[in-house]
Design an enzyme around this catalytic site. Structure first.
Site, PDB file in Angstrom:
ATOM      1  N   GLU A   1       0.865  -1.187   0.000  1.00 41.88           N
ATOM      2  CA  GLU A   1       0.000   0.000   0.000  1.00 41.88           C
ATOM      3  C   GLU A   1       0.900   1.234   0.000  1.00 41.88           C
ATOM      4  O   GLU A   1       1.300   1.735   1.039  1.00 41.88           O
ATOM      5  CB  GLU A   1      -0.925   0.010   1.215  1.00 41.88           C
ATOM      6  CG  GLU A   1      -1.973   1.112   1.110  1.00 41.88           C
ATOM      7  CD  GLU A   1      -2.800   1.293   2.367  1.00 41.88           C
ATOM      8  OE1 GLU A   1      -3.830   1.975   2.285  1.00 41.88           O
ATOM      9  OE2 GLU A   1      -2.422   0.768   3.426  1.00 41.88           O
TER      10      GLU A   1
ATOM     11  N   HIS B   1      -6.150   5.540  -2.410  1.00 44.48           N
ATOM     12  CA  HIS B   1      -5.454   6.811  -2.199  1.00 44.48           C
ATOM     13  C   HIS B   1      -5.358   7.546  -3.536  1.00 44.48           C
ATOM     14  O   HIS B   1      -4.281   7.932  -3.985  1.00 44.48           O
ATOM     15  CB  HIS B   1      -4.090   6.575  -1.567  1.00 44.48           C
ATOM     16  CG  HIS B   1      -4.184   6.021  -0.178  1.00 44.48           C
ATOM     17  ND1 HIS B   1      -4.426   6.810   0.925  1.00 44.48           N
ATOM     18  CD2 HIS B   1      -4.120   4.744   0.280  1.00 44.48           C
ATOM     19  CE1 HIS B   1      -4.488   6.048   2.005  1.00 44.48           C
ATOM     20  NE2 HIS B   1      -4.314   4.784   1.644  1.00 44.48           N
TER      21      HIS B   1
ATOM     22  N   ASN C   1     -12.837   5.345   1.583  1.00 41.79           N
ATOM     23  CA  ASN C   1     -11.776   6.098   2.247  1.00 41.79           C
ATOM     24  C   ASN C   1     -10.599   6.290   1.301  1.00 41.79           C
ATOM     25  O   ASN C   1     -10.162   5.357   0.629  1.00 41.79           O
ATOM     26  CB  ASN C   1     -11.308   5.368   3.508  1.00 41.79           C
ATOM     27  CG  ASN C   1     -12.450   5.085   4.468  1.00 41.79           C
ATOM     28  OD1 ASN C   1     -12.793   3.944   4.723  1.00 41.79           O
ATOM     29  ND2 ASN C   1     -13.064   6.132   4.987  1.00 41.79           N
TER      30      ASN C   1
ATOM     31  N   ASP D   1     -15.486  -1.391  10.603  1.00 40.26           N
ATOM     32  CA  ASP D   1     -15.387  -1.066  12.028  1.00 40.26           C
ATOM     33  C   ASP D   1     -16.506  -0.132  12.467  1.00 40.26           C
ATOM     34  O   ASP D   1     -16.574   0.251  13.635  1.00 40.26           O
ATOM     35  CB  ASP D   1     -14.018  -0.471  12.364  1.00 40.26           C
ATOM     36  CG  ASP D   1     -13.730   0.845  11.648  1.00 40.26           C
ATOM     37  OD1 ASP D   1     -14.526   1.245  10.772  1.00 40.26           O
ATOM     38  OD2 ASP D   1     -12.693   1.472  11.957  1.00 40.26           O
TER      39      ASP D   1
ATOM     40  N   ASP E   1      -7.439  -3.234   8.304  1.00 38.05           N
ATOM     41  CA  ASP E   1      -6.537  -2.072   8.243  1.00 38.05           C
ATOM     42  C   ASP E   1      -5.964  -1.809   9.636  1.00 38.05           C
ATOM     43  O   ASP E   1      -5.746  -0.668  10.043  1.00 38.05           O
ATOM     44  CB  ASP E   1      -7.270  -0.843   7.705  1.00 38.05           C
ATOM     45  CG  ASP E   1      -6.329   0.248   7.199  1.00 38.05           C
ATOM     46  OD1 ASP E   1      -5.109   0.005   7.132  1.00 38.05           O
ATOM     47  OD2 ASP E   1      -6.815   1.349   6.891  1.00 38.05           O
TER      48      ASP E   1
ATOM     49  N   LEU F   1      -8.725   9.903  10.668  1.00 34.94           N
ATOM     50  CA  LEU F   1      -8.581   8.481  10.954  1.00 34.94           C
ATOM     51  C   LEU F   1      -7.283   7.959  10.355  1.00 34.94           C
ATOM     52  O   LEU F   1      -6.870   8.373   9.261  1.00 34.94           O
ATOM     53  CB  LEU F   1      -9.767   7.700  10.388  1.00 34.94           C
ATOM     54  CG  LEU F   1     -11.089   7.840  11.149  1.00 34.94           C
ATOM     55  CD1 LEU F   1     -12.235   7.261  10.334  1.00 34.94           C
ATOM     56  CD2 LEU F   1     -11.013   7.154  12.509  1.00 34.94           C
TER      57      LEU F   1
ATOM     58  N   GLY G   1      -5.952   4.246   9.995  1.00 37.98           N
ATOM     59  CA  GLY G   1      -6.077   2.817  10.220  1.00 37.98           C
ATOM     60  C   GLY G   1      -7.089   2.548  11.313  1.00 37.98           C
ATOM     61  O   GLY G   1      -7.906   3.405  11.663  1.00 37.98           O
TER      62      GLY G   1
END
Length: 364
Positions: free
Chosen positions: A116, A179, A203, A231, A255, A288, A290
């Protein structure tokens, strides 16, 4: 041998499962004790750390991370890197190579690497450090020669990246969009070029409106696979439900960071400092960074969201296994690896087996 309510590829049975390293037999027996639920072990394709340890540290970090997550039902995982200077990435890969070659005692099987970064968009870094570079086949091959890259996240709108996707796919690497500040059209073009999925859907990518569907729109309209962090903090429940309806094989990842399983406080995420508080991890800016999610909690969250248990299990075991082409994992069937999680009525793990070996849960 275990007895309970067993999820098989053809559905639920009450009976027994016999195994050594691999599953030998699953036998239906209506008289068997059905108090326990027996599922395939979880497969997490996006893991940065746990218990104060970060994959980017190299050395034995990967082994420690695999041991912690095994105690929560994860039987296989990908060690996940962060954007960093090349020497730091090489150090992390060298550490992971040893864990991939030999499963750590009392730990999950490390199947390979999720790279990543550093091939990301500088304007969509999230918690990633700013050490981005343009991808090249030579650089990926250099990384891949040290430790097998199974999944690679990139921003396809960066010049040269779209043309590289077919070459990476030909190496057996699952290329994911993440990303990214790319548009809907750039996302569709990347999928046509050979992109397999999306990294932590919603995200770190352009969002969706009815005028500008963005990268999220490309995923919802066209993706077969995408990962998402269930989550219930990274993605609102309504957005999760929309993704579940739109993407046939949406699967969950943690993550997870080094703050997973640790008290509130300050921790490392690559070169970044992150802060655990109130069940989440953030940068000093409040963004945030992870999560502290484990896969058993992901299962409970999916069920809380309204998924039936078999569907929730598939999204944490079968679908990630199929995504990687791991046909002997993610399912309970004769001949498959004996990767098994046994749950009580509250969906808490009471036993975990990795390739037939029992995991000590006493330090969970």
């Amino acid at each position: 041998m275990l007895s309970g309510r067993i999820l098989t590829p053809s559905g639920w049975i009450t009976g027994t499962i016999t195994f050594d390293q691999r599953i030998v037999q699953i036998q239906e027996d209506p008289a068997a004790d059905s108090a326990l639920t027996i599922l395939p072990g979880f497969i997490d394709l996006h893991v940065h750390g746990a218990a104060g340890v970060d994959i980017m540290e190299g050395g034995n970090a990967g082994a420690s991370v695999a041991q912690v997550h095994a105690r929560h039902g994860t039987t296989a995982l990908l060690g996940t890197t962060l954007t960093a200077k090349e020497p730091s990435i090489l150090r992390a890969l060298q550490g992971l190579a040893g864990v991939i070659a030999e499963r750590p005692a009392n730990g999950a099987r490390m199947l390979g690497v999720h790279l990543e970064g550093p091939f990301l968009n500088l304007h969509r870094l999230g918690a990633q450090p700013p050490d981005v570079v343009q991808a090249s086949l030579a650089l990926v091959q250099r990384f891949h020669a040290i430790a097998p890259i199974k999944v690679l996240t990139m921003a396809p709108e960066i010049p040269g990246h779209l043309e590289l996707i077919p070459q990476l796919a030909a190496m057996g690497i699952r290329v994911q969009i993440g990303h990214s500040a790319g548009t809907y059209d750039e996302g569709v073009a990347a999928l046509k070029a050979g992109v397999s999925g999306f990294t932590h859907l919603y995200n770190g990518m352009t969002g969706m409106t009815h005028y500008d569907p963005g990268m999220v729109g490309a995923a919802l309209a066209h993706a077969e696979y995408a990962e998402i962090i269930p989550d219930l903090q990274h993605v609102a429940k309504g957005a999760l439900r929309a993704a579940l309806r739109a993407i046939p094989r949406l699967y969950g990842v943690t993550d997870a960071t080094s703050a997973t399983g640790m008290p509130d406080g300050e921790y490392g995420l690559g070169t970044q400092r992150v802060y655990k508080c109130l069940g989440c991890v953030r940068l000093a800016t409040g963004s945030l960074a992870g999560s502290v999610l484990t896969m058993d909690q992901a299962l409970r969250n999916f069920v809380e969201l309204g998924l039936d248990l078999a569907d929730a299990s598939n999204r944490l075991s079968l679908y990630p296994a199929d995504y990687l082409g791991e046909s002997a994992r993610g399912r309970l069937a004769p001949g498959a690896w004996a990767d098994i999680v046994v749950l009580d009525s509250q969906l808490q793990p009471v036993s975990v087996f990795v390739e037939g070996a029992a995991i000590d849960l006493s330090t969970r």
